[in-house]
Design a protein around this motif. Structure first.
Motif, PDB file in Angstrom:
ATOM      1  N   ASP A 163       0.810  -1.217   0.000  1.00  0.00           N
ATOM      2  CA  ASP A 163       0.000   0.000   0.000  1.00  0.00           C
ATOM      3  C   ASP A 163       0.849   1.275   0.000  1.00  0.00           C
ATOM      4  O   ASP A 163       0.315   2.371   0.085  1.00  0.00           O
ATOM      5  CB  ASP A 163      -0.953   0.004   1.192  1.00  0.00           C
ATOM      6  N   GLY A 164       2.184   1.127  -0.075  1.00  0.00           N
ATOM      7  CA  GLY A 164       3.056   2.273  -0.281  1.00  0.00           C
ATOM      8  C   GLY A 164       3.865   2.740   0.907  1.00  0.00           C
ATOM      9  O   GLY A 164       4.689   3.641   0.778  1.00  0.00           O
ATOM     10  N   ALA A 165       3.663   2.164   2.086  1.00  0.00           N
ATOM     11  CA  ALA A 165       4.415   2.599   3.270  1.00  0.00           C
ATOM     12  C   ALA A 165       5.837   2.047   3.241  1.00  0.00           C
ATOM     13  O   ALA A 165       6.081   0.956   2.733  1.00  0.00           O
ATOM     14  CB  ALA A 165       3.720   2.125   4.543  1.00  0.00           C
ATOM     15  N   ALA A 166       6.758   2.824   3.791  1.00  0.00           N
ATOM     16  CA  ALA A 166       8.084   2.296   4.096  1.00  0.00           C
ATOM     17  C   ALA A 166       7.914   1.569   5.427  1.00  0.00           C
ATOM     18  O   ALA A 166       7.305   2.102   6.352  1.00  0.00           O
ATOM     19  CB  ALA A 166       9.092   3.428   4.223  1.00  0.00           C
ATOM     20  N   VAL A 167       8.424   0.349   5.527  1.00  0.00           N
ATOM     21  CA  VAL A 167       8.142  -0.471   6.705  1.00  0.00           C
ATOM     22  C   VAL A 167       9.424  -0.890   7.414  1.00  0.00           C
ATOM     23  O   VAL A 167      10.346  -1.417   6.796  1.00  0.00           O
ATOM     24  CB  VAL A 167       7.351  -1.741   6.308  1.00  0.00           C
TER      25      VAL A 167
END
Length: 65
Positions: free
Chosen positions: A30-34
């Motif tokens: 979904d596009g988050a840096a994790v």
């Protein structure tokens, strides 16, 4: 990758395997840096982070207890 969470950073405790890993994958998709922690196998956690990176996401595995 979806951009729902672009520009956001997520921190997942216990994200190295199982449900935690599924959450890490979804957040990255979904596009988050994790950033995620793992307790056991560094190889499994690093494989997850590398897999996300190969797919165009950003992830880092951190060993923590």
């Amino acid at each position: 990758m979806n951009s729902t969470l672009n520009g956001k950073v997520a921190f997942v405790t216990g994200g190295g395997r199982g449900i935690g890993a599924a959450i890490v994958r979804r957040l990255a998709r979904d596009g988050a840096a994790v950033a995620f922690t793992y307790k056991g196998s560094a190889a499994i956690a690093n494989d997850l982070a590398e897999s996300i990176t190969r797919e165009g996401g950003r992830a880092i595995a951190l060993q923590a207890d």
